[in-house]
Design a protein around this motif. Sequence first.
Motif, mmCIF file in Angstrom:
data_model
loop_
_atom_site.group_PDB
_atom_site.id
_atom_site.type_symbol
_atom_site.label_atom_id
_atom_site.label_comp_id
_atom_site.label_asym_id
_atom_site.label_seq_id
_atom_site.Cartn_x
_atom_site.Cartn_y
_atom_site.Cartn_z
ATOM 1 N N ALA A 192 0.832 -1.213 0.000
ATOM 2 C CA ALA A 192 0.000 0.000 0.000
ATOM 3 C C ALA A 192 0.863 1.259 0.000
ATOM 4 O O ALA A 192 0.570 2.229 -0.712
ATOM 5 N N ILE A 193 1.948 1.229 0.780
ATOM 6 C CA ILE A 193 2.856 2.393 0.805
ATOM 7 C C ILE A 193 3.468 2.591 -0.577
ATOM 8 O O ILE A 193 3.498 3.708 -1.106
ATOM 9 N N GLY A 194 3.956 1.496 -1.160
ATOM 10 C CA GLY A 194 4.565 1.570 -2.491
ATOM 11 C C GLY A 194 3.596 2.053 -3.551
ATOM 12 O O GLY A 194 3.941 2.908 -4.389
ATOM 13 N N VAL A 195 2.370 1.524 -3.529
ATOM 14 C CA VAL A 195 1.343 1.912 -4.514
ATOM 15 C C VAL A 195 1.028 3.403 -4.388
ATOM 16 O O VAL A 195 0.910 4.121 -5.394
ATOM 17 N N ASP A 196 0.914 3.884 -3.150
ATOM 18 C CA ASP A 196 0.601 5.298 -2.916
ATOM 19 C C ASP A 196 1.748 6.203 -3.377
ATOM 20 O O ASP A 196 1.516 7.284 -3.942
ATOM 21 N N ILE A 197 2.986 5.764 -3.149
ATOM 22 C CA ILE A 197 4.140 6.550 -3.594
ATOM 23 C C ILE A 197 4.159 6.642 -5.118
ATOM 24 O O ILE A 197 4.378 7.718 -5.695
ATOM 25 N N LYS A 198 3.929 5.515 -5.787
ATOM 26 C CA LYS A 198 3.917 5.511 -7.260
ATOM 27 C C LYS A 198 2.820 6.421 -7.802
ATOM 28 O O LYS A 198 2.972 7.059 -8.839
ATOM 29 N N ASP A 199 1.710 6.483 -7.076
ATOM 30 C CA ASP A 199 0.595 7.337 -7.488
ATOM 31 C C ASP A 199 0.954 8.817 -7.336
ATOM 32 O O ASP A 199 0.667 9.640 -8.209
ATOM 33 N N LYS A 200 1.621 9.150 -6.208
ATOM 34 C CA LYS A 200 1.952 10.552 -5.923
ATOM 35 C C LYS A 200 3.228 11.000 -6.631
ATOM 36 O O LYS A 200 3.370 12.168 -6.982
ATOM 37 N N TYR A 201 4.178 10.072 -6.780
ATOM 38 C CA TYR A 201 5.477 10.411 -7.388
ATOM 39 C C TYR A 201 5.803 9.410 -8.506
ATOM 40 O O TYR A 201 6.635 8.522 -8.336
ATOM 41 N N PRO A 202 5.164 9.550 -9.665
ATOM 42 C CA PRO A 202 5.350 8.584 -10.760
ATOM 43 C C PRO A 202 6.807 8.485 -11.226
ATOM 44 O O PRO A 202 7.217 7.456 -11.761
#
Length: 475
Positions: A192-202
């Motif tokens: 979840a942390i990784g997915v959220d980071i990829k969403d915010k910082y592609p």
Amino acid sequence: MSITAQTVWNNCLKFIKDNIQPQAYKTWFEPITAVKLTDNALSIQVPSKFFYEWLEEHYVKLLKVSLTKELGEKAKLVYVIKMENTYGNKQPFTEKIPSSNRSAVKSQEVDIPLNNKNPELRNPFVIPGIRNVKIESQLNPNYSFENFLEGDSNRLARSAGLAVASKPGGTSFNPLLIFGGVGLGKTHLAHAIGVDIKDKYPEKTVLYISAEKFTQQYIDSVKKNNRNDFIHFYQIIDVLIIDDVQFLSGKTGTQDVFFHIFNHLHQNGKQVILTSDKAPVDMQDIEQRLLSRFKWGLSAELQTPDFETRVSILKNKLYRDGVEMPEEIIDYVAKNIKTNVRELEGAIISLIAQSSFNKKEITIDLARVIVEKFVKNTKREVSIDYIQKVVSDYFQMDVDTLQSKTRKRHIVQARQLAMFFAKKFTKASLASIGSQIGKRDHATVLHACKTVDNLTSTDKQFRKYVEDITKKLSV
């Protein structure tokens, strides 16, 4: 009588203790020590920058009121943070930060920079063209914060995860180590942390990998004589997520290479997220230099969810699957399956499947049958409460007596056995075991385990106790 820093802080603590929950007081205020008192400024030492940030975010008003009562309107609070230098210097250094109370100047003066970031520091191991290589994150988009429901059992870990996702590499939670027993959501939260980071910082390179696969990759790199390429690859990752890091136990070569990768990422402001089935203090055969780095950031425990959280998890699962189910059946499943989230969701899936395939209405009787079969066919994880009951019954005493402060030999031995079996049969940390068995600390649990080991090898009667209780817990 002259007032001292300790006197002032003790009075503040009395006020604070009356205004917050006991567990919060124990977690956030007991570890603090008073350092010195200069004019109206009280200096207190906190274990880490994370501690300082948490106090400032959640308890600054309480601290201000308590300190103002003692030192007047001009009272100031100074945090002293001790930590280890990331460049391998073992001498701890100190950072002093004035508290952000209303009367203080808003800008913070820092004597020594905490992160030791040098903007001129560049990766000396550049592989030509590697930046052009697309690195797949290996993340599962189904694991998100939205379906990781918050409860008392996971609030700290989830909040820290959200903070890291908002500012990867820019918080004190680096590394963020998430630990806990089987099926409590460590992998889910890490994804979840990784997915959220990829969403915010592609633009950021995020990589999720299990410690087992990381080890295998390292072994392959040694065989193919390209160990340096392996290291260089991992040094360009912006957010590295390693699952089940306890798997590195005993693997000295892999630990050594991970140590260097970790240092490089940390010094360059990259984020490291780790999961483990145990706390750093309980990890065996992991090098001390690596364990010390695990402790730099935040170690957040995921505990067994309480009843209310289990009900919320089931309702969320049913909602996502578009299934309606009577409230009493949801409550029944939540009351009877307590071990972990994976088993809880597995039981509800089995119940839906049975109802659908056999065209039966979902009733409490059907739920009872499914839950009984499910619990019977699932490897049972023995709880600390159950262990205490079994040991207490064996020695013909009640659990309160077992947990009491008495030093009577037979009660002390029963308590030590309960701690020994809790460590053997559960994934709980030593601190968690001690807390649940009479509010002892982790050092007491460690001593109890060593005592049981020694007595088992030297005392025939004591060995019989261990064998008898082992049989009862293994049934």
